[in-house]
Motif scaffolding. Structure first.
Motif, PDB file in Angstrom:
ATOM      1  N   GLY A 150       0.813  -1.209   0.000  1.00 21.85           N
ATOM      2  CA  GLY A 150       0.000   0.000   0.000  1.00 21.85           C
ATOM      3  C   GLY A 150       0.842   1.252   0.000  1.00 21.85           C
ATOM      4  O   GLY A 150       2.072   1.214  -0.036  1.00 21.85           O
ATOM      5  N   ASN A 151       0.154   2.373   0.027  1.00 22.59           N
ATOM      6  CA  ASN A 151       0.813   3.672   0.048  1.00 22.59           C
ATOM      7  C   ASN A 151       1.169   4.054   1.477  1.00 22.59           C
ATOM      8  O   ASN A 151       0.374   3.868   2.388  1.00 22.59           O
ATOM      9  N   VAL A 152       2.364   4.593   1.638  1.00 23.65           N
ATOM     10  CA  VAL A 152       2.785   5.107   2.932  1.00 23.65           C
ATOM     11  C   VAL A 152       3.334   6.504   2.717  1.00 23.65           C
ATOM     12  O   VAL A 152       3.752   6.872   1.627  1.00 23.65           O
ATOM     13  N   GLY A 153       3.310   7.281   3.758  1.00 25.03           N
ATOM     14  CA  GLY A 153       3.862   8.625   3.660  1.00 25.03           C
ATOM     15  C   GLY A 153       2.878   9.669   4.122  1.00 25.03           C
ATOM     16  O   GLY A 153       1.876   9.396   4.775  1.00 25.03           O
ATOM     17  N   SER A 154       3.174  10.890   3.744  1.00 25.14           N
ATOM     18  CA  SER A 154       2.332  12.017   4.138  1.00 25.14           C
ATOM     19  C   SER A 154       1.616  12.575   2.910  1.00 25.14           C
ATOM     20  O   SER A 154       1.828  12.120   1.789  1.00 25.14           O
ATOM     21  N   ALA A 155       0.806  13.588   3.128  1.00 24.73           N
ATOM     22  CA  ALA A 155       0.069  14.199   2.023  1.00 24.73           C
ATOM     23  C   ALA A 155       1.011  14.782   0.977  1.00 24.73           C
ATOM     24  O   ALA A 155       0.672  14.862  -0.198  1.00 24.73           O
ATOM     25  N   SER A 156       2.209  15.176   1.384  1.00 25.40           N
ATOM     26  CA  SER A 156       3.146  15.775   0.429  1.00 25.40           C
ATOM     27  C   SER A 156       3.982  14.736  -0.321  1.00 25.40           C
ATOM     28  O   SER A 156       4.550  15.038  -1.357  1.00 25.40           O
ATOM     29  N   ARG A 157       4.049  13.533   0.207  1.00 20.14           N
ATOM     30  CA  ARG A 157       4.844  12.509  -0.473  1.00 20.14           C
ATOM     31  C   ARG A 157       4.341  11.109  -0.130  1.00 20.14           C
ATOM     32  O   ARG A 157       4.487  10.641   0.990  1.00 20.14           O
ATOM     33  N   TYR A 158       3.760  10.452  -1.112  1.00 17.65           N
ATOM     34  CA  TYR A 158       3.317   9.071  -0.961  1.00 17.65           C
ATOM     35  C   TYR A 158       4.262   8.163  -1.726  1.00 17.65           C
ATOM     36  O   TYR A 158       4.757   8.514  -2.789  1.00 17.65           O
ATOM     37  N   GLU A 159       4.492   6.994  -1.169  1.00 19.02           N
ATOM     38  CA  GLU A 159       5.246   5.965  -1.861  1.00 19.02           C
ATOM     39  C   GLU A 159       4.508   4.654  -1.705  1.00 19.02           C
ATOM     40  O   GLU A 159       3.927   4.376  -0.664  1.00 19.02           O
ATOM     41  N   PHE A 160       4.536   3.853  -2.763  1.00 15.47           N
ATOM     42  CA  PHE A 160       3.956   2.517  -2.701  1.00 15.47           C
ATOM     43  C   PHE A 160       5.035   1.581  -2.192  1.00 15.47           C
ATOM     44  O   PHE A 160       6.177   1.630  -2.639  1.00 15.47           O
ATOM     45  N   THR A 161       4.692   0.710  -1.260  1.00 22.60           N
ATOM     46  CA  THR A 161       5.673  -0.225  -0.722  1.00 22.60           C
ATOM     47  C   THR A 161       5.029  -1.573  -0.436  1.00 22.60           C
ATOM     48  O   THR A 161       3.798  -1.679  -0.364  1.00 22.60           O
ATOM     49  N   VAL A 162       5.862  -2.563  -0.297  1.00 19.63           N
ATOM     50  CA  VAL A 162       5.421  -3.910   0.048  1.00 19.63           C
ATOM     51  C   VAL A 162       6.304  -4.380   1.206  1.00 19.63           C
ATOM     52  O   VAL A 162       7.520  -4.251   1.153  1.00 19.63           O
ATOM     53  N   ILE A 163       5.672  -4.909   2.251  1.00 25.54           N
ATOM     54  CA  ILE A 163       6.384  -5.319   3.460  1.00 25.54           C
ATOM     55  C   ILE A 163       5.991  -6.747   3.798  1.00 25.54           C
ATOM     56  O   ILE A 163       4.826  -7.115   3.695  1.00 25.54           O
ATOM     57  N   GLY A 164       6.978  -7.547   4.198  1.00 28.32           N
ATOM     58  CA  GLY A 164       6.680  -8.904   4.639  1.00 28.32           C
ATOM     59  C   GLY A 164       7.867  -9.820   4.461  1.00 28.32           C
ATOM     60  O   GLY A 164       8.835  -9.494   3.758  1.00 28.32           O
ATOM     61  N   ASP A 165       7.794 -10.976   5.084  1.00 28.07           N
ATOM     62  CA  ASP A 165       8.882 -11.945   5.018  1.00 28.07           C
ATOM     63  C   ASP A 165       9.145 -12.397   3.586  1.00 28.07           C
ATOM     64  O   ASP A 165      10.297 -12.562   3.184  1.00 28.07           O
ATOM     65  N   ALA A 166       8.088 -12.593   2.812  1.00 26.82           N
ATOM     66  CA  ALA A 166       8.264 -13.020   1.419  1.00 26.82           C
ATOM     67  C   ALA A 166       9.009 -11.960   0.604  1.00 26.82           C
ATOM     68  O   ALA A 166       9.800 -12.287  -0.279  1.00 26.82           O
ATOM     69  N   VAL A 167       8.775 -10.697   0.905  1.00 28.72           N
ATOM     70  CA  VAL A 167       9.477  -9.607   0.216  1.00 28.72           C
ATOM     71  C   VAL A 167      10.962  -9.671   0.539  1.00 28.72           C
ATOM     72  O   VAL A 167      11.817  -9.549  -0.353  1.00 28.72           O
TER      73      VAL A 167
END
Length: 111
Positions: free
Chosen positions: A26-43
Motif C-alpha cells: 500500500g501507500n505510505v507517507g504524508s500528504a506531500s509525499r506518498y510511496e507505494f511499498t510492500v512489506i513482509g517476510d516473502a518480500v
C-alpha cells in the motif's frame, strides 16, 4: 532515461528472486509525499534471492518452499538445488532453478 543509459559505459545486470507468502502492500507517507511499498517476510526472501540470482547462471532463483506452494504443473518446471544461508534468514533456504531446455545453449554462450 533511455538516452542516459545509452550513453553510459556500464552493463546492466539483474537477477530475479521469486518468493511466496503474505505481504502488506500500500501507500505510505504524508500528504506531500506518498510511496507505494510492500512489506513482509516473502518480500525480504525475494530480495535476498535477487541478490544471489545476479551471480547464478540462470539469473532466476526461488525457494523449495515456494515451489511446494505452487501447482503441480508449475513444479515440474523447476529443479531443486543446494541449501544456502540467505542474509537475515534464521534457517538455510533450499534453492530451486528453472529447468532450461537443452535447445537453448546459445543463450548461455552469450553470457
Amino acid at each position: 532515461m533511455r538516452r542516459r543509459l545509452a550513453r553510459a559505459d556500464a552493463e546492466f545486470d539483474a537477477g530475479i528472486g521469486v518468493a511466496a507468502g503474505r505481504v502488506v502492500a500500500g501507500n505510505v507517507g504524508s500528504a506531500s509525499r506518498y510511496e507505494f511499498t510492500v512489506i513482509g517476510d516473502a518480500v525480504n526472501e525475494a530480495a535476498r534471492l535477487c541478490e544471489l540470482a545476479k551471480t547464478d547462471d540462470h539469473r532466476v532463483l526461488t525457494s523449495a518452499a515456494t515451489i511446494a506452494a505452487a501447482s503441480t504443473s508449475e513444479q515440474v518446471n523447476w529443479r531443486l538445488g543446494e541449501s544456502v544461508m540467505l542474509r537475515g534468514r534464521p534457517r538455510p533456504t533450499r534453492l530451486a532453478r528453472p529447468r532450461v531446455p537443452d535447445r537453448v545453449p546459445e543463450i548461455r554462450a552469450r553470457r
